[in-house]
Structures are given as C-alpha cells and as structure tokens.
Design a protein around this motif. Structure first.
Motif, PDB file in Angstrom:
ATOM      1  N   ASP A   3       0.813  -1.215   0.000  1.00 13.98           N
ATOM      2  CA  ASP A   3       0.000   0.000   0.000  1.00 13.98           C
ATOM      3  C   ASP A   3       0.846   1.264   0.000  1.00 13.98           C
ATOM      4  O   ASP A   3       0.366   2.333  -0.403  1.00 13.98           O
ATOM      5  N   GLY A   4       2.098   1.145   0.449  1.00 11.43           N
ATOM      6  CA  GLY A   4       2.923   2.334   0.657  1.00 11.43           C
ATOM      7  C   GLY A   4       3.821   2.733  -0.489  1.00 11.43           C
ATOM      8  O   GLY A   4       4.511   3.766  -0.405  1.00 11.43           O
ATOM      9  N   VAL A   5       3.862   1.933  -1.551  1.00 14.11           N
ATOM     10  CA  VAL A   5       4.739   2.242  -2.678  1.00 14.11           C
ATOM     11  C   VAL A   5       3.975   2.083  -3.993  1.00 14.11           C
ATOM     12  O   VAL A   5       2.913   1.469  -4.033  1.00 14.11           O
ATOM     13  N   ASP A   6       4.528   2.637  -5.059  1.00 18.45           N
ATOM     14  CA  ASP A   6       3.926   2.489  -6.382  1.00 18.45           C
ATOM     15  C   ASP A   6       4.401   1.217  -7.090  1.00 18.45           C
ATOM     16  O   ASP A   6       3.688   0.668  -7.929  1.00 18.45           O
ATOM     17  N   THR A   7       5.606   0.753  -6.769  1.00 21.66           N
ATOM     18  CA  THR A   7       6.183  -0.427  -7.409  1.00 21.66           C
ATOM     19  C   THR A   7       5.396  -1.677  -7.006  1.00 21.66           C
ATOM     20  O   THR A   7       5.107  -1.876  -5.826  1.00 21.66           O
ATOM     21  N   PRO A   8       5.031  -2.540  -7.953  1.00 19.11           N
ATOM     22  CA  PRO A   8       4.325  -3.785  -7.606  1.00 19.11           C
ATOM     23  C   PRO A   8       5.141  -4.660  -6.659  1.00 19.11           C
ATOM     24  O   PRO A   8       6.356  -4.795  -6.817  1.00 19.11           O
ATOM     25  N   ILE A   9       4.448  -5.254  -5.682  1.00 20.66           N
ATOM     26  CA  ILE A   9       5.078  -6.123  -4.694  1.00 20.66           C
ATOM     27  C   ILE A   9       4.601  -7.553  -4.915  1.00 20.66           C
ATOM     28  O   ILE A   9       3.407  -7.805  -5.069  1.00 20.66           O
ATOM     29  N   MET A  10       5.558  -8.472  -4.910  1.00 20.90           N
ATOM     30  CA  MET A  10       5.259  -9.887  -5.141  1.00 20.90           C
ATOM     31  C   MET A  10       5.482 -10.695  -3.864  1.00 20.90           C
ATOM     32  O   MET A  10       6.525 -10.577  -3.218  1.00 20.90           O
ATOM     33  N   ALA A  11       4.506 -11.527  -3.510  1.00 22.03           N
ATOM     34  CA  ALA A  11       4.653 -12.456  -2.388  1.00 22.03           C
ATOM     35  C   ALA A  11       5.309 -13.737  -2.879  1.00 22.03           C
ATOM     36  O   ALA A  11       4.906 -14.287  -3.899  1.00 22.03           O
ATOM     37  N   ASP A  12       6.313 -14.199  -2.144  1.00 21.47           N
ATOM     38  CA  ASP A  12       6.961 -15.480  -2.468  1.00 21.47           C
ATOM     39  C   ASP A  12       6.897 -16.393  -1.252  1.00 21.47           C
ATOM     40  O   ASP A  12       5.987 -17.210  -1.120  1.00 21.47           O
ATOM     41  N   GLU A  13       7.822 -16.237  -0.315  1.00 25.61           N
ATOM     42  CA  GLU A  13       7.852 -17.132   0.842  1.00 25.61           C
ATOM     43  C   GLU A  13       6.602 -17.031   1.709  1.00 25.61           C
ATOM     44  O   GLU A  13       6.346 -17.921   2.525  1.00 25.61           O
ATOM     45  N   SER A  14       5.826 -15.973   1.562  1.00 23.00           N
ATOM     46  CA  SER A  14       4.576 -15.841   2.303  1.00 23.00           C
ATOM     47  C   SER A  14       3.486 -16.771   1.790  1.00 23.00           C
ATOM     48  O   SER A  14       2.459 -16.948   2.458  1.00 23.00           O
ATOM     49  N   VAL A  15       3.693 -17.338   0.605  1.00 23.64           N
ATOM     50  CA  VAL A  15       2.659 -18.187  -0.002  1.00 23.64           C
ATOM     51  C   VAL A  15       3.229 -19.560  -0.329  1.00 23.64           C
ATOM     52  O   VAL A  15       3.958 -19.729  -1.313  1.00 23.64           O
ATOM     53  N   PHE A  16       2.915 -20.533   0.507  1.00 29.09           N
ATOM     54  CA  PHE A  16       3.191 -21.939   0.227  1.00 29.09           C
ATOM     55  C   PHE A  16       1.909 -22.611  -0.258  1.00 29.09           C
ATOM     56  O   PHE A  16       1.869 -23.200  -1.318  1.00 29.09           O
ATOM     57  N   SER A  17       0.873 -22.514   0.540  1.00 27.05           N
ATOM     58  CA  SER A  17      -0.353 -23.277   0.320  1.00 27.05           C
ATOM     59  C   SER A  17      -1.454 -22.428  -0.302  1.00 27.05           C
ATOM     60  O   SER A  17      -1.396 -21.195  -0.272  1.00 27.05           O
ATOM     61  N   PRO A  18      -2.503 -23.069  -0.830  1.00 23.31           N
ATOM     62  CA  PRO A  18      -3.676 -22.310  -1.272  1.00 23.31           C
ATOM     63  C   PRO A  18      -4.296 -21.488  -0.146  1.00 23.31           C
ATOM     64  O   PRO A  18      -4.796 -20.385  -0.382  1.00 23.31           O
ATOM     65  N   GLN A  19      -4.248 -21.998   1.082  1.00 26.25           N
ATOM     66  CA  GLN A  19      -4.802 -21.263   2.215  1.00 26.25           C
ATOM     67  C   GLN A  19      -4.031 -19.963   2.447  1.00 26.25           C
ATOM     68  O   GLN A  19      -4.633 -18.902   2.707  1.00 26.25           O
TER      69      GLN A  19
END
Length: 367
Positions: A235-251
C-alpha cells in the motif's frame, strides 16, 4: 494403471558460480530424484531439492517423507483416480512440500504420458515457449554491475537482482550500479528474500522510485510471516510487490489475496507441494486479478521441466524464473525442456519428455 514401485536417488551437481541471496550461499544443486513405476511399465520422474532455509527440508527428511509416509499410502493406487491420489499425498503428512512435489510431478508425468500428451498440453496448453530471467547474486555493487552486464551480453532481457543481505542503502547502490551498466532497456526485478523490515522496505523502494531506477517489481521484501507488513509495503509504494515465501499453500494464498497484501504471487512447486496445489493458487489469483510468476529453487532441468510445463499451461502465469539449470556446471537430464539463451521451448513428447537422468546409483525402493 497402478503404482507398483517408487524409487528415490540422491544427486548433486556443482554450480559454475556460487549463488548468493539474503538467506544462503549455494555451491551445488543437491536433490532427491523420484522415479514412479506403474504396472504397465510406464515411469514418471520428479525432483526435490533440500532448501532448509525456505521449506525446512533436508535430503534425509525428503527421503524419509517419501519412503516412510507417502509411498505406503499411495503404492498400489490407480493413477487414473488421481483426485483421490493427490488428496492422499497432501493429507498424509504435514509440511514436507518438496517431497510431495517430487511425487506429484512424477505422477503428472505418468498421467500425461498415458494421455499421449506433453504435460503442458494435458494441463491446458496455453503456450509452448517461455522467456526466463537471469539472477544476479548478492555481491559488491561493482561485482553485481559486472555480472549484470555479462548476462545482458549473453542475451538476457530480464534480470532478477538479489538484495536484502545488508542495509538498504547499499542495496540502492547495487541497483544504481546495475542500471548504469545495463541501460534502461533491460527489465529489473528485485528479490529481497525477506531481508528488509516494513519501514526499511518502504523507504528503500520509494528512494528507488525517486531515482527513477525503473524497477518492475520487488519480491518478498519482508519476513514471510509478516502479512500485515507485506500489505503496508504494498500500500505504501507504487512499485508492484510480489509475495513469495509468504505463499506456500492455497490457504496462505487466500489470506494474501483477500487482504490485498501483494500485487503478484510467485508460485514454486517446491513450496506448493506440486502442480495439484499450484493450480489452485493460480486459479484463485486469476479470479482476484492477480498475475503469477512461476519460479524455482536451485534445481536441475528435471524439476524446472515440470515447473515450465505448469507455467506454460496457464494464461495468468506471466513471468518465469527458470534460470537455475543455466547455473549448473553440467546437465544430467536427457530430454525435457530446451534452452536457447533466454528462450525455453517445451518438448512435444508425452509427459515431461524426460528420458533419463545420468549418474543415478542404486536407489531406495518400496514395492
């Protein structure tokens, strides 16, 4: 078509140059190779690298999960009942995502072979060619600039720059040096590997925006568990942010998507537990208007072939991080995807298109 045998083998291939991130330095690509044999003689291949700092798995734990837990549950199962089979794999043991992924991809290899289709066609067949980025390891700004310049000279148009190991001010100098060496026509994406805090990430990314460094995206700027922090950065920057290690599972993907904590998601088979769960993550992301990348750990061309087949089959997967085999001192895989510089072509043979893995000794088997 029943599973009659599952063999595991250890393999190790040296890298031609050490791979350095905020989390680790890698000198060799170790893996457990999985071979699934069916009662009609068909065989499928899979791979699981030990990435302790990310998945928590070692070579021994991967072997134990496959041979002592997963194999007894699925041996004798009919591959054509694959929904039941994948449910068994993902419910029989907690975690152990890489071990699950290796068995998962071997099963998908067999299923696609049985259908007479390349795996990417079996999964959807959206495209048959991909373009990979190339990763610039963390080093001094000068060394990273030299490396980036060399990769561009080799024909790569997209560079993934590792940051997050030291203070963010040095990271900014690294990016400035890389950009000055490669010019404005090269796409730069950053990967902090959880190396920054929330405020540090926002400050660093804003400074790079002010300096007009042209960053396409920043991957996993904060610790994996800190979803609130990830959202603050997003929310704080204009550059797109990608989640990696935060997402293992569908949950976990659902949690990130429902809170809009990231603009993009990096799916890795070794995190998701294989293609079966990766498809769920991508489908949810697509429904939410969130594009995905498919990346990898330090894997041989076997594991990357499975990941590439999955990535090629889906429209919503728009970015590809498949440079790991190009970092290896030798190639032990016969068949599979083909590299021509930054371009990757998918094989027309059924399944993964992998014929043979060199150097495998006597494996551990379970009948």
């Amino acid at each position: 078509m029943k599973i009659t045998q599952i063999d595991t083998y250890r393999t190790s291939v040296p890298l031609h140059t050490p791979f350095k991130t905020a989390l680790r330095t890698v000198h060799e690509a170790e893996a457990v190779i999985v071979k699934v044999t069916c009662d009609n003689g068909m065989t499928g291949w899979g791979e699981a690298p030990p990435t302790v700092v990310i998945t928590g798995e070692s070579l021994s734990s991967i072997e134990a999960a496959i041979q002592q837990v997963i194999t007894p549950v699925i041996i004798g199962s009919d591959l054509l009942d694959y929904e039941k089979l994948f449910q068994y794999i993902h419910s029989c043991i907690i975690g152990n995502s890489s071990a699950k992924a290796a068995v998962d991809m071997a099963i998908y290899d067999c299923l696609a072979q049985n259908s007479g289709l390349p795996l990417f066609k079996y999964l959807g067949g959206y495209r048959n060619e991909l373009e990979t980025d190339y990763t610039v390891s963390i080093n001094s700004p000068e060394q990273m600039g030299e490396d980036a310049e060399a990769y561009v000279a080799q024909g790569f148009h997209i560079l993934k720059i590792k940051v997050g190991k030291d203070d963010a001010s040095l990271d900014i100098k690294r990016i400035q040096e890389v950009r000055s060496r490669v010019g404005n026509g090269i796409t730069l994406r950053l990967d902090a590997n959880q190396g920054w805090g929330t405020k540090e990430a926002i400050s660093a990314i804003r400074k790079m925006e002010d300096l007009d460094l042209g960053i396409e995206l920043v991957e996993q700027p904060v610790p994996a568990w800190d979803i609130k922090g990830l959202k603050c950065v997003t929310d704080g920057v204009d550059t797109p942010i990608m989640a990696d290690e935060s997402v293992f599972s569908p949950q976990q993907a659902f949690d990130v998507l429902k809170t809009r904590s990231a603009d993009l998601i990096n799916i890795k088979l070794m995190k998701s537990g294989g293609i079966y769960q990766a498809e769920k993550i991508n489908a949810m992301a697509e429904l939410c208007g969130v594009e995905c990348m498919v990346g990898s750990m330090i894997e041989t061309r076997l594991g990357i072939t499975a990941a590439a087949h999955f990535a090629a089959s889906k429209k919503n997967i728009t970015r590809f991080d498949f440079d790991a085999p190009l970092m290896l001192a030798k190639d032990i895989v016969k068949g599979g995807i083909l590299y021509s510089g930054r371009k990757i072509s998918l094989p027309a043979k059924p399944g993964l298109g992998v014929n043979h893995i060199e150097g495998l000794g006597k494996g551990k088997e379970n009948e």
